[in-house]
Design a protein around this motif. Structure first.
Motif, mmCIF file in Angstrom:
data_model
loop_
_atom_site.group_PDB
_atom_site.id
_atom_site.type_symbol
_atom_site.label_atom_id
_atom_site.label_comp_id
_atom_site.label_asym_id
_atom_site.label_seq_id
_atom_site.Cartn_x
_atom_site.Cartn_y
_atom_site.Cartn_z
ATOM 1 N N LYS A 135 0.820 -1.210 0.000
ATOM 2 C CA LYS A 135 0.000 0.000 0.000
ATOM 3 C C LYS A 135 0.857 1.264 0.000
ATOM 4 C CE LYS A 135 -4.119 -1.796 2.240
ATOM 5 N NZ LYS A 135 -4.944 -1.785 3.440
ATOM 6 N N LEU A 136 1.939 1.241 0.766
ATOM 7 C CA LEU A 136 2.823 2.405 0.857
ATOM 8 C C LEU A 136 3.874 2.431 -0.256
ATOM 9 C CD1 LEU A 136 3.398 2.582 4.708
ATOM 10 C CD2 LEU A 136 2.146 4.222 3.309
ATOM 11 N N GLU A 137 3.885 1.388 -1.076
ATOM 12 C CA GLU A 137 4.842 1.258 -2.181
ATOM 13 C C GLU A 137 6.286 1.337 -1.691
ATOM 14 O OE1 GLU A 137 3.613 4.228 -5.015
ATOM 15 O OE2 GLU A 137 1.768 3.149 -5.471
ATOM 16 N N ILE A 138 6.569 0.529 -0.648
ATOM 17 C CA ILE A 138 7.920 0.519 -0.082
ATOM 18 C C ILE A 138 8.546 -0.873 -0.111
ATOM 19 C CG2 ILE A 138 7.623 2.549 1.391
ATOM 20 C CD1 ILE A 138 7.083 0.608 3.737
ATOM 21 N N GLY A 139 7.949 -1.797 -0.846
ATOM 22 C CA GLY A 139 8.488 -3.159 -0.913
ATOM 23 C C GLY A 139 9.939 -3.190 -1.347
ATOM 24 N N ASN A 140 10.315 -2.310 -2.252
ATOM 25 C CA ASN A 140 11.700 -2.269 -2.737
ATOM 26 C C ASN A 140 12.672 -1.687 -1.711
ATOM 27 O OD1 ASN A 140 10.369 0.259 -3.088
ATOM 28 N ND2 ASN A 140 12.026 0.917 -4.442
ATOM 29 N N LEU A 141 12.165 -1.169 -0.612
ATOM 30 C CA LEU A 141 13.018 -0.554 0.414
ATOM 31 C C LEU A 141 13.264 -1.453 1.614
ATOM 32 C CD1 LEU A 141 11.277 2.952 0.498
ATOM 33 C CD2 LEU A 141 13.194 2.221 -0.928
ATOM 34 N N LEU A 142 12.573 -2.574 1.679
ATOM 35 C CA LEU A 142 12.591 -3.389 2.894
ATOM 36 C C LEU A 142 13.965 -3.930 3.258
ATOM 37 C CD1 LEU A 142 9.215 -5.308 2.498
ATOM 38 C CD2 LEU A 142 9.697 -3.247 3.830
ATOM 39 N N ASN A 143 14.814 -4.156 2.297
ATOM 40 C CA ASN A 143 16.136 -4.703 2.587
ATOM 41 C C ASN A 143 17.239 -3.650 2.545
ATOM 42 O OD1 ASN A 143 15.277 -7.410 2.969
ATOM 43 N ND2 ASN A 143 15.036 -7.580 0.756
ATOM 44 N N LYS A 144 16.863 -2.385 2.473
ATOM 45 C CA LYS A 144 17.854 -1.305 2.450
ATOM 46 C C LYS A 144 18.138 -0.805 3.859
ATOM 47 C CE LYS A 144 17.314 0.812 -2.085
ATOM 48 N NZ LYS A 144 17.145 2.102 -2.760
ATOM 49 N N SER A 145 19.328 -0.309 4.055
ATOM 50 C CA SER A 145 19.680 0.361 5.301
ATOM 51 C C SER A 145 18.968 1.707 5.337
ATOM 52 C CB SER A 145 21.196 0.581 5.349
ATOM 53 O OG SER A 145 21.524 1.540 6.333
ATOM 54 N N ILE A 146 18.615 2.165 6.523
ATOM 55 C CA ILE A 146 17.963 3.476 6.623
ATOM 56 C C ILE A 146 18.874 4.586 6.112
ATOM 57 C CG2 ILE A 146 16.415 2.856 8.499
ATOM 58 C CD1 ILE A 146 18.259 4.437 10.384
ATOM 59 N N PHE A 147 20.164 4.338 6.113
ATOM 60 C CA PHE A 147 21.120 5.339 5.642
ATOM 61 C C PHE A 147 21.118 5.465 4.121
ATOM 62 C CE2 PHE A 147 22.779 3.679 9.685
ATOM 63 C CZ PHE A 147 22.644 4.834 10.432
ATOM 64 N N GLU A 148 20.480 4.537 3.440
ATOM 65 C CA GLU A 148 20.383 4.567 1.980
ATOM 66 C C GLU A 148 19.079 5.198 1.499
ATOM 67 O OE1 GLU A 148 22.113 0.794 0.002
ATOM 68 O OE2 GLU A 148 21.228 0.109 1.903
ATOM 69 N N LEU A 149 18.187 5.538 2.416
ATOM 70 C CA LEU A 149 16.862 6.032 2.048
ATOM 71 C C LEU A 149 16.841 7.549 1.925
ATOM 72 C CD1 LEU A 149 14.672 3.885 4.471
ATOM 73 C CD2 LEU A 149 15.343 3.348 2.130
ATOM 74 N N SER A 150 16.026 8.040 0.999
ATOM 75 C CA SER A 150 15.787 9.478 0.914
ATOM 76 C C SER A 150 14.883 9.879 2.075
ATOM 77 C CB SER A 150 15.119 9.821 -0.417
ATOM 78 O OG SER A 150 13.776 9.343 -0.422
ATOM 79 N N GLY A 151 14.678 11.176 2.239
ATOM 80 C CA GLY A 151 13.799 11.651 3.311
ATOM 81 C C GLY A 151 12.384 11.132 3.168
ATOM 82 N N GLY A 152 11.872 11.141 1.934
ATOM 83 C CA GLY A 152 10.514 10.652 1.688
ATOM 84 C C GLY A 152 10.392 9.157 1.893
ATOM 85 N N GLU A 153 11.401 8.413 1.434
ATOM 86 C CA GLU A 153 11.391 6.955 1.628
ATOM 87 C C GLU A 153 11.439 6.619 3.113
ATOM 88 O OE1 GLU A 153 13.739 5.530 -2.429
ATOM 89 O OE2 GLU A 153 14.893 6.032 -0.635
ATOM 90 N N PHE A 154 12.271 7.338 3.852
ATOM 91 C CA PHE A 154 12.387 7.101 5.295
ATOM 92 C C PHE A 154 11.058 7.401 5.990
ATOM 93 C CE2 PHE A 154 13.935 8.555 9.579
ATOM 94 C CZ PHE A 154 14.254 7.292 10.041
#
Length: 132
Positions: A4-23
């Motif tokens: 729903k939040l369209e974050i499936g591609n972010l689940l295995n990333k470190s928080i340090f790799e995320l943009s502000g919006g992704e975080f």
């Protein structure tokens, strides 16, 4: 929730790799995964693009209506507030003093907004296009 939040591609990333919006979306996803009865969100749309903001608004509306989730949101964008809410609290800009509470028709008046923000609100309809 991830879909729903369209974050499936972010689940295995470190928080340090995320943009502000992704975080921001990941943090909201973490809250929703806990299936709370009530959410308190401070500026949940910060760092989100327009599409993500619109998606999150729809998710929160559906949760409030269909799952009977109580949600308290603090936002500075009055148009977003007017789109989301059914009950409002308007606080003074510099003092935090309660200016008004109730429906958007009761709260979002020229008088109340002038008290909250100061200045001349003669062109209020240009600023508050979703409120009216």
């Amino acid at each position: 929730v991830a879909e729903k939040l369209e974050i499936g591609n972010l689940l295995n990333k470190s928080i340090f790799e995320l943009s502000g919006g992704e975080f921001q979306k990941v943090r909201i996803g973490r809250c929703l995964c806990q299936e709370p009865d009530f959410l308190i969100l401070d500026e949940p749309f910060a760092n989100l693009d327009m599409v993500s903001e619109g998606n999150l608004i729809e998710i929160l509306k559906n949760l409030a209506l269909n799952k009977k989730l109580g949600i308290l949101i603090s936002v500075h964008n009055l148009n977003t507030a007017a789109e989301l809410g059914d009950s409002f609290i308007l606080l003074g800009k510099n003092c935090g003093k309660l200016i008004s509470s109730g429906s958007k028709e009761q709260v979002f008046t020229k008088k109340n907004l002038s008290l909250a923000y100061g200045g001349n609100w003669e062109n209020i309809n240009k600023v508050l296009w979703k409120v009216n």
